[in-house]
Design a protein around this motif. Structure first.
Motif, short mmCIF file in Angstrom:
data_model
loop_
_atom_site.label_atom_id
_atom_site.label_comp_id
_atom_site.label_asym_id
_atom_site.label_seq_id
_atom_site.Cartn_x
_atom_site.Cartn_y
_atom_site.Cartn_z
N SER A 1 15.99 -2.83 1.73
CA SER A 1 14.71 -3.40 1.33
C SER A 1 13.72 -3.17 2.48
O SER A 1 14.09 -3.27 3.64
CB SER A 1 14.90 -4.87 1.06
N PRO A 2 12.47 -2.83 2.14
CA PRO A 2 11.52 -2.50 3.21
C PRO A 2 11.28 -3.73 4.09
O PRO A 2 11.10 -4.82 3.58
CB PRO A 2 10.24 -2.11 2.46
N GLY A 3 11.31 -3.56 5.38
CA GLY A 3 11.00 -4.68 6.28
C GLY A 3 12.20 -5.55 6.54
O GLY A 3 12.64 -5.71 7.67
N LEU A 4 12.78 -6.09 5.48
CA LEU A 4 13.86 -7.07 5.63
C LEU A 4 15.11 -6.47 6.30
O LEU A 4 15.65 -7.02 7.25
CB LEU A 4 14.21 -7.63 4.25
N TYR A 5 15.59 -5.36 5.74
CA TYR A 5 16.79 -4.70 6.26
C TYR A 5 16.45 -3.25 6.58
O TYR A 5 16.58 -2.37 5.73
CB TYR A 5 17.92 -4.75 5.22
N PRO A 6 16.01 -2.95 7.80
CA PRO A 6 15.51 -1.60 8.10
C PRO A 6 16.58 -0.53 8.31
O PRO A 6 16.25 0.63 8.49
CB PRO A 6 14.71 -1.81 9.39
N HIS A 7 17.87 -0.92 8.29
CA HIS A 7 18.92 0.06 8.59
C HIS A 7 19.69 0.44 7.32
O HIS A 7 19.31 0.04 6.23
CB HIS A 7 19.85 -0.52 9.66
N GLN A 8 20.78 1.18 7.52
CA GLN A 8 21.60 1.55 6.35
C GLN A 8 22.75 0.56 6.22
O GLN A 8 23.45 0.30 7.21
CB GLN A 8 22.15 2.97 6.52
N TRP A 9 22.95 0.03 5.03
CA TRP A 9 24.05 -0.92 4.79
C TRP A 9 25.11 -0.28 3.90
O TRP A 9 24.78 0.50 3.00
CB TRP A 9 23.52 -2.17 4.09
N GLY A 10 26.37 -0.66 4.15
CA GLY A 10 27.50 -0.06 3.46
C GLY A 10 27.45 -0.11 1.95
O GLY A 10 27.20 0.89 1.29
N TRP A 11 27.71 -1.27 1.38
CA TRP A 11 27.82 -1.24 -0.09
C TRP A 11 26.47 -1.08 -0.75
O TRP A 11 26.37 -0.60 -1.87
CB TRP A 11 28.68 -2.38 -0.64
N ASP A 12 25.37 -1.39 -0.03
CA ASP A 12 24.04 -1.10 -0.59
C ASP A 12 23.91 0.41 -0.82
O ASP A 12 23.48 0.85 -1.90
CB ASP A 12 22.93 -1.54 0.38
N SER A 13 24.26 1.20 0.21
CA SER A 13 24.10 2.65 0.09
C SER A 13 25.00 3.22 -0.99
O SER A 13 24.64 4.19 -1.66
CB SER A 13 24.44 3.32 1.42
N VAL A 14 26.17 2.62 -1.13
CA VAL A 14 27.07 3.10 -2.17
C VAL A 14 26.42 2.87 -3.55
O VAL A 14 26.37 3.76 -4.40
CB VAL A 14 28.43 2.39 -2.06
#
Ligand code: 9WN
Length: 432
Positions: free
Chosen positions: A32-45
């Protein structure tokens, strides 16, 4: 590119692709823009499942970004930090994990030292299936990914099978993906940290703050101070749980790994045997016959944690789940405890549990990702009408409230962050 859709669906489709394109950093898609600026595991999946429908190359990049961050022991981390964005203030950042000081961590990027539900192989196979006529790029990608995915599964089978019976344990609520699920209240309360020893940053979001967050951070520091040691995890770490969502996803990915092995010319048999062992252990250890659903097992007390949550139903993904067990899960899903007054499927916690809270993150609201897992599980069991309920309900949530992080299960109003990547991506997968 995209499926044949009616006018309303086509505008939803366009809006979802705009969200994913806007959240792409050039390296990965942020949750999500701003809130989580990096890459997350199951999000990316989950994101890869949506991208597969209109940007297959980027879908592969998304999973590749996670696999390139894999640790030497096979662990695929749940956060891959974007060096250009570490100043954006997400706490905890690389300074908590100190991955660069770990001999087994990747040298090219900084990462967390925990993992998340291992849906990676399941998604990689789905990307291949979605690729036009199983394309050559897609087969090359599977060839590249297969040994990494196999190593991820070996890590879960070796280091994380602390119970010794075939299931993987999680060592932190963050690993479950459902951070503040009521299921973690008891094991978390039993983990007693010393007084706060780090400077709290303001947490500008709906995530659990205060004492729970202190415990989350402390669980990381205590694991880190052991050098992220497997022996410490087994013998001393205070939070160790076998979770039905994590293990059902692990099982679904193990079946996928067997199919990937066939595509790339490797031996599928060890993966099939692993899937059989996982199925047996899931049913033997986490099925609660009295409560008629799956519950997490707290390895530190040896007891099941008897709070029914959305995770209790994710074993519907198991293709060998017995028909009576699947039926019992379906009955509970449709009962007053989960359908009841809720206008939208599927609350993350039993509506009748004292811990239920319609507004509190993973303690009640409905989420696109858990709905999607249950939709896939219902299809796996041939429960067409339950799958339709989840499908229609999820589309209705997005039509009404947009691509929100999560939603009120009674009136469908949006909560948390806007333009959430997995909500957009999973909508694309549903529409395709
Ligand atoms: C910690 C990114 C992640 C999701 C998790 C969700 C939340 C992080 C946090 O956000 O977790 O990993 O800061 O609370 O609970 O499921 O992957 O979207």
């Amino acid at each position: 590119m995209g499926p044949r859709l009616n006018g309303d669906e086509s505008s939803l489709w366009q809006a979802a692709t705009r969200v994913l394109d806007a959240n792409w950093t050039g390296i990965a898609t942020t949750p999500s823009p701003g809130l989580y600026p990096h890459q997350w595991g199951w999000d990316s999946v989950f994101v890869s499942l949506g991208l597969a429908r209109y940007r297959p190359e980027r879908a592969r990049q998304e999973i590749a970004g996670l696999l390139r961050a894999q640790w030497a022991d096979g662990m695929v981390p749940h956060i891959v930090f974007n060096a250009g964005l570490v100043r954006q203030g997400y706490f905890p950042g690389p300074e908590l994990w100190l991955s660069s000081r770990q001999p087994g961590a990747p040298r090219s990027v900084e990462t967390s030292a925990l993992t998340q539900p291992p849906l990676h192989a399941f998604a990689a196979l789905r990307l291949h299936a979605a690729a036009s006529s199983g394309g050559a790029c897609s087969r090359d990608f599977l060839r590249w990914a297969y040994p990494k995915l196999a190593a991820q599964h070996e890590y879960l089978a070796d280091v994380r099978d602390v119970g010794g019976e075939g299931l993987a344990s999680i060592c932190h609520p963050w690993e479950s993906g459902m951070d503040n699920s009521p299921a973690w209240d008891r094991p978390l309360a039993a983990a007693q940290p010393p007084p706060t020893s780090y400077a709290r940053l303001p947490v500008p979001r709906s995530i659990p703050a205060g004492v729970d967050h202190d415990r989350y951070v402390w669980l990381v520091t205590t694991f880190r101070d052991s050098g992220y040691d497997a022996g410490y995890l087994r013998d001393e770490h205070p939070f160790l749980v076998e979770d039905p969502l994590f293990n059902a996803v692990y099982l679904a990915s193990t079946h996928a790994l067997a199919e990937i092995a066939e595509v790339v010319g490797a031996d599928p048999v060890p993966h099939r045997e692993a899937a059989e062992r996982l199925h047996d252990a899931l049913v033997r250890r986490l099925w609660d016959d009295e409560q008629r659903c799956f519950h997490p097992l707290d390895l530190r007390t040896g007891k099941l944690i008897r709070v029914a949550t959305a995770a209790s139903f994710v074993p519907l993904l198991d293709p060998y789940l017995s028909a009576p067990m699947a039926r019992r899960l379906a009955d509970l899903m449709l009962s007053a405890r989960f359908a009841g007054a809720a206008g939208y499927p599927m609350p993350t916690c039993d509506l009748q549990a004292s811990a239920f809270d319609r507004a509190a993150y993973w303690r009640g609201p409905t989420w696109a990702c858990t709905n999607w897992l249950l939709w896939a599980g219902a299809l796996q069991q041939g429960f067409g009408s339950i799958a339709d309920l989840l499908y229609d309900g999820t589309l209705r949530l997005v039509r009404q409230s947009g691509f929100r992080e999560f939603f009120d299960p009674f009136d469908g109003s949006g909560r948390g962050s806007h333009d959430y990547s997995w909500t957009a991506a999973l909508l694309l997968d549903l529409l395709a």
